[in-house]
Design a protein around this motif. Structure first.
Motif, PDB file in Angstrom:
ATOM      1  N   ASP A 173      92.789  61.680  85.569  1.00 55.08           N
ATOM      2  CA  ASP A 173      93.974  62.088  84.821  1.00 55.08           C
ATOM      3  C   ASP A 173      95.204  61.391  85.384  1.00 55.08           C
ATOM      4  O   ASP A 173      95.549  61.572  86.541  1.00 55.08           O
ATOM      5  CB  ASP A 173      94.129  63.618  84.948  1.00 55.08           C
ATOM      6  CG  ASP A 173      95.137  64.154  83.964  1.00 55.08           C
ATOM      7  OD1 ASP A 173      95.429  63.444  82.986  1.00 55.08           O
ATOM      8  OD2 ASP A 173      95.619  65.275  84.174  1.00 55.08           O
ATOM      9  N   ALA A 197      95.985  58.682  77.541  1.00 58.89           N
ATOM     10  CA  ALA A 197      95.792  58.893  76.097  1.00 58.89           C
ATOM     11  C   ALA A 197      96.070  57.593  75.357  1.00 58.89           C
ATOM     12  O   ALA A 197      95.347  57.210  74.431  1.00 58.89           O
ATOM     13  CB  ALA A 197      96.721  59.996  75.594  1.00 58.89           C
ATOM     14  N   GLN A 245      92.765  67.245  74.589  1.00 58.49           N
ATOM     15  CA  GLN A 245      92.608  66.761  75.950  1.00 58.49           C
ATOM     16  C   GLN A 245      92.614  67.954  76.888  1.00 58.49           C
ATOM     17  O   GLN A 245      93.432  68.850  76.767  1.00 58.49           O
ATOM     18  CB  GLN A 245      93.749  65.800  76.310  1.00 58.49           C
ATOM     19  CG  GLN A 245      93.543  65.189  77.683  1.00 58.49           C
ATOM     20  CD  GLN A 245      94.712  64.338  78.143  1.00 58.49           C
ATOM     21  OE1 GLN A 245      95.618  64.044  77.372  1.00 58.49           O
ATOM     22  NE2 GLN A 245      94.695  63.964  79.400  1.00 58.49           N
ATOM     23  N   THR A 291      89.898  64.263  83.302  1.00 57.66           N
ATOM     24  CA  THR A 291      90.204  64.726  81.964  1.00 57.66           C
ATOM     25  C   THR A 291      89.043  64.458  81.017  1.00 57.66           C
ATOM     26  O   THR A 291      88.388  63.428  81.129  1.00 57.66           O
ATOM     27  CB  THR A 291      91.461  63.965  81.478  1.00 57.66           C
ATOM     28  OG1 THR A 291      92.589  64.573  82.052  1.00 57.66           O
ATOM     29  CG2 THR A 291      91.595  63.984  79.997  1.00 57.66           C
ATOM     30  N   PHE A 317      88.506  63.929  77.005  1.00 60.81           N
ATOM     31  CA  PHE A 317      89.358  63.574  75.880  1.00 60.81           C
ATOM     32  C   PHE A 317      88.477  63.525  74.639  1.00 60.81           C
ATOM     33  O   PHE A 317      87.482  62.803  74.616  1.00 60.81           O
ATOM     34  CB  PHE A 317      89.963  62.201  76.176  1.00 60.81           C
ATOM     35  CG  PHE A 317      91.163  61.874  75.369  1.00 60.81           C
ATOM     36  CD1 PHE A 317      92.429  62.172  75.825  1.00 60.81           C
ATOM     37  CD2 PHE A 317      91.034  61.255  74.139  1.00 60.81           C
ATOM     38  CE1 PHE A 317      93.552  61.862  75.082  1.00 60.81           C
ATOM     39  CE2 PHE A 317      92.150  60.944  73.383  1.00 60.81           C
ATOM     40  CZ  PHE A 317      93.407  61.250  73.863  1.00 60.81           C
TER      41      PHE A 317
END
Ligand code: ASP
Ligand code: MG
Length: 407
Positions: free
Chosen positions: A273, A278, A297, A305, A307
């Protein structure tokens, strides 16, 4: 006297009998003194047939040539419709999109209308003709034939109504209006007398197939009065798409339920992360012109993370390939795809003034043991992604829970 644009879909021009029925309806409107512009689709099944034919010769057909081929479906039905009208003694004239000059950009197979030349149509209407225009097609500024995307005749109808400042755009189809949900799944589904433009837009974008979404956007932008009606019934008011919410206490919380099996889920697991992640994942997806719908997320205690996002099923493999190429670079543990999902959405402007709608939806699904994988909300919509095999069950129980069968 009013100016009315009537758009007839594929089932309404499916054979000579249906075209004759269409012509008699137009004759009734003419007899009342109205001016009528008719927009027709190709005969039902024809566009699919033409696409299949093209694919036999070129597996991934050249878009310009594909438009040359698929636009012929509508050229047949406009001529036949004009003939049927003439046979009833009505003056009629047909036009292809390029003859009218429905000018579009050059995005073959998904062109957008830029401008409509209304001169010929107006002149014909003033001399007492019914004007029959081919749906779904236009011409770019270089004279190339273009098409507007599947279901595009709705957009032609609405765009013409806007250009001509018509009093009403009537969309004739094989259902007698917009329903609370698809009656093939819920037999108790009920026709709505009216629905707000915003709700219609959400329903169309969440998967309801009654109107092409672009036509609804167009109607909203140009304030075209739209009505969905059945071409199989003589009487009936169909469903009116309204611009104002009726200010009454009766406003139901939910107006309709839409569903969609067209999406697939992509999951990128165990990414470290950090800011920009993103963008690193979705940037290449956007660069490849892949539309993303719902995004989630989640960051775990270990600082990595997960996603997840949804794309159209047809683009799942493309999306997975892109991500596997950058997997090492972004440091993801695993990339997974799942196309056995469905999205079910409840839509209603009444949600704005009610609390607890989401919890009622989630409780209803939980009681059936249906697991929710993703959730997305707007002011007037709650959408959930669930396992595909539970889709019909979810629609049925939600229809009941929100009492949509009751008038
Ligand atoms: N014939 C085209 C199609 O099937 C356009 C339409 O029917 O609206 O997509
Ligand atoms: Mg259609």
């Amino acid at each position: 006297m009013a100016l009315i644009v009537q758009k007839y879909g594929g089932t309404s021009v499916a054979n000579p009998e249906r075209i004759k029925a269409l012509a008699s309806r137009v004759a009734r409107y003419k007899a009342l003194g109205h001016q009528v512009v008719v927009v027709v689709s190709a005969m039902s099944g024809e566009t699919n047939r033409l696409i299949a034919l093209a694919r036999e010769l070129m597996p991934d057909p050249d878009p310009r040539e594909l438009d040359v081929v698929v636009s012929t479906g509508e050229q047949v039905t406009i001529g036949l419709t004009a003939m049927a009208l003439m046979d009833l003694g009505i003056k009629a004239k047909s036009y292809t999109g390029s003859q009218v000059r429905i000018v579009t950009n050059s995005a073959f197979t998904k062109a957008r209308i830029l401008h409509i030349d209304d001169a010929k149509i107006r002149a014909d209407l003033n001399s007492g003709h019914v004007v029959v225009v081919a749906g779904f097609q236009g011409v770019d500024e270089h004279g190339n034939i273009t098409t507007l995307g599947r279901g595009g005749s709705d957009t032609t109808g609405v765009a013409l109504a806007a250009a001509l400042k018509a009093d009403e755009c009537q969309i004739y189809t094989d259902v007698d209006g917009v329903y609370t949900t698809d009656p093939r799944i819920v037999p108790e589904a009920r026709r709505l007398k009216s629905i707000t433009f915003e709700e219609m837009l959400e329903l169309a974008s969440q998967g309801s197939k009654v109107l092409q979404i672009r036509s609804v956007e167009f109607a909203g932008k140009y304030q075209v009065k739209l009505r969905v009606l059945s071409s199989f019934e003589e009487e009936g008011d169909g469903t009116l798409i309204t611009f104002e919410e009726e200010d009454n206490m009766e406003q139901p919380i939910i107006s309709g339920i839409a569903f969609n099996r067209d999406e697939a889920k992509v999951t990128v697991l165990g990414v470290p992360d950090r800011p920009g992640i993103a963008y690193q994942i979705l940037g290449p997806i956007a660069d490849a012109n892949i539309d993303v719908d719902i995004i989630i997320q989640n960051t775990g205690a270990d600082g990595t993370t997960d996603f997840t996002f949804t794309v159209h099923k047809n683009e799942l493999n493309k999306a997975l390939d892109i991500l596997r190429n950058i997997q090492a670079h972004i440091g993801a543990r695993e990339i997974a795809g799942d196309d056995k999902i469905a999205k079910v959405s409840i839509v209603g402007v009444g949600m704005r003034s009610h609390v607890g709608v989401a919890s009622q939806m989630f409780r209803t699904l939980a009681e059936e043991g249906i697991n929710i994988q993703m959730i997305s909300t707007s002011e007037i919509k709650i959408a959930v992604v669930i396992e595909e095999k539970y889709m019909e069950l979810a629609v049925r129980v939600l229809h009941k829970a929100f009492e949509l069968e009751e008038a």
